[in-house]
Design a protein around this motif. Structure first.
Motif, PDB file in Angstrom:
ATOM      1  N   SER A  92       0.818  -1.217   0.000  1.00 35.77           N
ATOM      2  CA  SER A  92       0.000   0.000   0.000  1.00 35.77           C
ATOM      3  C   SER A  92       0.850   1.265   0.000  1.00 35.77           C
ATOM      4  O   SER A  92       0.431   2.294  -0.535  1.00 35.77           O
ATOM      5  CB  SER A  92      -0.954   0.010   1.201  1.00 35.77           C
ATOM      6  N   ASN A  93       2.039   1.217   0.612  1.00 38.33           N
ATOM      7  CA  ASN A  93       2.892   2.410   0.582  1.00 38.33           C
ATOM      8  C   ASN A  93       4.273   2.119  -0.019  1.00 38.33           C
ATOM      9  O   ASN A  93       5.210   2.878   0.186  1.00 38.33           O
ATOM     10  CB  ASN A  93       3.035   3.028   1.978  1.00 38.33           C
ATOM     11  N   TYR A  94       4.380   0.978  -0.735  1.00 39.16           N
ATOM     12  CA  TYR A  94       5.555   0.683  -1.542  1.00 39.16           C
ATOM     13  C   TYR A  94       6.829   0.572  -0.718  1.00 39.16           C
ATOM     14  O   TYR A  94       7.879   1.065  -1.107  1.00 39.16           O
ATOM     15  CB  TYR A  94       5.727   1.746  -2.645  1.00 39.16           C
ATOM     16  N   CYS A 249       7.909  11.440  -9.019  1.00 40.84           N
ATOM     17  CA  CYS A 249       6.757  10.795  -8.398  1.00 40.84           C
ATOM     18  C   CYS A 249       6.886  10.840  -6.886  1.00 40.84           C
ATOM     19  O   CYS A 249       7.982  10.781  -6.346  1.00 40.84           O
ATOM     20  CB  CYS A 249       6.642   9.347  -8.874  1.00 40.84           C
ATOM     21  N   ILE A 251       4.605   9.961  -2.903  1.00 43.38           N
ATOM     22  CA  ILE A 251       3.477   9.343  -2.208  1.00 43.38           C
ATOM     23  C   ILE A 251       2.568  10.438  -1.675  1.00 43.38           C
ATOM     24  O   ILE A 251       3.000  11.296  -0.921  1.00 43.38           O
ATOM     25  CB  ILE A 251       3.968   8.461  -1.037  1.00 43.38           C
ATOM     26  N   ASP A 252       1.302  10.400  -2.059  1.00 46.05           N
ATOM     27  CA  ASP A 252       0.326  11.358  -1.549  1.00 46.05           C
ATOM     28  C   ASP A 252      -0.044  10.939  -0.131  1.00 46.05           C
ATOM     29  O   ASP A 252      -0.597   9.863   0.086  1.00 46.05           O
ATOM     30  CB  ASP A 252      -0.907  11.374  -2.444  1.00 46.05           C
ATOM     31  N   THR A 255      -3.916  10.132   0.313  1.00 41.92           N
ATOM     32  CA  THR A 255      -4.511   8.941  -0.295  1.00 41.92           C
ATOM     33  C   THR A 255      -3.602   7.725  -0.258  1.00 41.92           C
ATOM     34  O   THR A 255      -4.027   6.623  -0.562  1.00 41.92           O
ATOM     35  CB  THR A 255      -4.877   9.237  -1.754  1.00 41.92           C
ATOM     36  N   ASN A 256      -2.320   7.937   0.098  1.00 41.48           N
ATOM     37  CA  ASN A 256      -1.314   6.875   0.108  1.00 41.48           C
ATOM     38  C   ASN A 256      -1.100   6.274  -1.277  1.00 41.48           C
ATOM     39  O   ASN A 256      -0.730   5.115  -1.418  1.00 41.48           O
ATOM     40  CB  ASN A 256      -1.686   5.769   1.095  1.00 41.48           C
ATOM     41  N   LYS A 257      -1.341   7.081  -2.312  1.00 43.78           N
ATOM     42  CA  LYS A 257      -1.119   6.651  -3.680  1.00 43.78           C
ATOM     43  C   LYS A 257       0.023   7.457  -4.286  1.00 43.78           C
ATOM     44  O   LYS A 257       0.427   8.485  -3.778  1.00 43.78           O
ATOM     45  CB  LYS A 257      -2.393   6.832  -4.518  1.00 43.78           C
ATOM     46  N   ASN A 259       1.601   9.845  -7.059  1.00 41.52           N
ATOM     47  CA  ASN A 259       1.309  10.858  -8.066  1.00 41.52           C
ATOM     48  C   ASN A 259       2.592  11.195  -8.797  1.00 41.52           C
ATOM     49  O   ASN A 259       3.676  11.166  -8.221  1.00 41.52           O
ATOM     50  CB  ASN A 259       0.743  12.131  -7.433  1.00 41.52           C
ATOM     51  N   LYS A 278      -1.645  11.771 -13.247  1.00 40.63           N
ATOM     52  CA  LYS A 278      -2.032  10.761 -12.271  1.00 40.63           C
ATOM     53  C   LYS A 278      -2.338   9.428 -12.950  1.00 40.63           C
ATOM     54  O   LYS A 278      -2.699   9.353 -14.108  1.00 40.63           O
ATOM     55  CB  LYS A 278      -3.261  11.224 -11.485  1.00 40.63           C
ATOM     56  N   ASP A 279      -2.246   8.389 -12.159  1.00 38.80           N
ATOM     57  CA  ASP A 279      -2.621   7.034 -12.546  1.00 38.80           C
ATOM     58  C   ASP A 279      -1.789   6.482 -13.700  1.00 38.80           C
ATOM     59  O   ASP A 279      -2.115   5.457 -14.269  1.00 38.80           O
ATOM     60  CB  ASP A 279      -4.115   6.960 -12.916  1.00 38.80           C
TER      61      ASP A 279
END
Length: 287
Positions: A92-94, A249, A251-252, A255-257, A259, A278-279
């Motif tokens: 989830s957070n790489y 890039c 980690i947001d 959202t833990n994604k 960007n 994004k994405d």
């Protein structure tokens, strides 16, 4: 022989805008390719999946840069000269959390076999010890250190400082040449002015920055932190695409994604450089 003309960064950006599914098609194809691989299991690590792979997994599974071994039912990462046991993989957070194989839980005299510090890592390595962190609300972000340094020192005289934690009785002198030297450990970054006279560094290592920052800790506490391990990330903070552009890039934290944005300058408009893409990160981060 057929010849062609390379697209300019502006044209490349327009393609991304006009054909938003183009990159994602490639991503989905990559994902589909790896969905045929069931997660591997070794000991307590129950979900070893892309980008990771075990040594004897089929070649199509995972990325060879993130190959792990399964030895005596323990998941092992070989990194530089060291051997590390994998404690957890947090997709989830790489991050992946590892511990030096030479450390023993009930033996506070055990120390890492090799030095390892953030200075060993550089851009382009499969792993990093820091992530760019930010929010989805704005462009700004900070470099977040996943791990903090631990410095083992020996000194010719006794040191009275809260920055220096005495390793006795767990460790005597770490110096093979002078058995009467005193051994200490310092956690975190220290300034040159804090470095005491007649002291020298014997070993550098890392522990999780997410653990306690209490200054009043014993060496046993520090040893327990080393047993917990330290975190690495496999998210590369920048990636070039045939020199057409450069993406950064992060980690947001909301959202833990991941960007990504471009830090290049397209034409005369600098506003495009701060625009999020994004994405699409998997297309850039997983070649």
């Amino acid at each position: 022989m057929a010849t062609g003309r390379a697209a300019s960064p502006t044209q490349f950006f327009i393609v991304l805008l006009l054909v938003p599914g183009l990159c994602c098609v490639g991503c989905n194809a990559k994902d589909d390719h790896h969905k045929h691989c069931e997660p591997s299991v070794c000991g307590e690590i129950r979900n070893i999946s892309y980008p990771f792979r075990l040594k004897h997994d089929p070649e199509k599974c995972g990325d060879s840069r993130y190959e792990l071994s399964c030895e005596n039912n323990l998941t092992v990462l070989y990194l530089y000269a060291g051997k590390y046991y994998v404690q957890a993989i947090i997709y989830s957070n790489y991050t992946i959390r590892v511990v030096d194989a030479n450390l023993q839980k009930d033996n506070c005299s055990s120390i890492p076999h090799y030095s390892l510090s953030m200075y060993n890592f550089s851009d382009g390595d499969p792993y990093l010890v820091s992530q760019l962190r930010g929010t989805g609300r704005d462009f700004f972000h900070d470099n977040f250190e996943l791990s903090k340094p631990i410095i083992f020192l020996t000194c010719e005289t006794l040191v009275n400082s809260t920055l220096y934690v005495d390793t006795a009785p767990c460790i005597g002198s770490m110096s093979s040449s002078k058995s009467n030297r005193h051994s200490y450990v310092s956690v975190g970054r220290i300034k040159a002015s804090d470095f005491k006279d007649f002291c020298r560094i014997e070993l550098m290592f890392m522990t999780s920055s997410l653990r306690t920052n209490d200054m009043n800790i014993s060496y046993t506490d520090i040893h327990n932190e080393m047993i917990y391990g330290f975190e690495l990330t496999w998210v590369q903070q920048s990636y070039s695409i045939r020199d057409l552009s450069r993406f950064t890039c992060y980690i947001d934290s909301d959202t833990n994604k991941v960007n990504c944005f471009s830090d290049c300058n397209w034409g005369n408009s600098k506003s495009n450089c701060g625009k999020y893409i994004k994405d699409l990160f998997i297309c850039f981060l997983v070649p």
